[in-house]
Design an enzyme around this catalytic site. Sequence first.
Site, PDB file in Angstrom:
ATOM      1  N   ASP A  56      -3.803  -3.065   8.803  1.00 22.69           N
ATOM      2  CA  ASP A  56      -3.120  -3.562   7.694  1.00 22.69           C
ATOM      3  C   ASP A  56      -3.963  -3.594   6.241  1.00 22.69           C
ATOM      4  OD1 ASP A  56      -0.479  -3.055   8.814  1.00 22.69           O
ATOM      5  OD2 ASP A  56      -0.336  -5.415   9.070  1.00 22.69           O
ATOM      6  N   ASP A  91       0.727  -8.716  14.580  1.00 22.70           N
ATOM      7  CA  ASP A  91       0.107  -9.421  13.242  1.00 22.70           C
ATOM      8  C   ASP A  91      -0.363 -10.671  13.604  1.00 22.70           C
ATOM      9  OD1 ASP A  91       0.577  -7.089  12.006  1.00 22.70           O
ATOM     10  OD2 ASP A  91       2.508  -7.303  11.239  1.00 22.70           O
TER      11      ASP A  91
END
Length: 235
Positions: A172, A158
Amino acid sequence: MIGVSDDRPTEESPENPAATADSAAPDGAAAGEPTATRPPLRLKILLLVAVVLYGLDLLTKTIAVANLTPGDPVEIIGDLVRLSLVRNPGAAFSMATGMTWLLTLVAAAVVIGVIRIGSTLRSLWWAIGLGMVLGGALGNLTDRIFRSPGPLQGHVVDFVAVGWWPVFNVADSAIVCGAILLVVLTVFGFEPDGTRLGREEEIEIDQPAAKPDLAKPTEDATGADDERTGRGNAA
């Protein structure tokens, strides 16, 4: 005795267009009624959207790992938008960090389910929504399988931080946006097969009533003629 030839066209004769039209009509459709055309399958659209998002996710993660250092965020718009490298063992937005192996199995099940649904999909918007979910699921599933600390337990990369929102990635975002699109389609009655709930009833109401064929005598008129003929014979 002179024989009388029967010159009436047979059912299969080209001189009888009505019979030809009846034989050419599809099953379940009466002669003279328009046949509804079904939308084409949208599996290619679904796969195209999934491949594009999957490639974008892999590319951005590779760039983030090569240029960002954990704990050293890069400010894009002050504190509002930052690039911050995080290794996430959990689900989207750093949730369920202690269930990595289970999340891997769930992602694999989502991929299989979307592909199976996509094989019969005829709605363009459903194809886009499911393609987004599929591309995102494949992106994070690749991290789970190939990244450290090992297969089925790999940590997802991330790197996007917006305000107080947990750090996330392209996969995501694709999963969440695709899921929202599918919910909206369901709420407004758009079906995966390309139809819309309530639309058929509207079409039936808008259709004008069929005009009677004046060329063919009705049963009542025929009966009346027979009755008058009988009275004349009796007189």
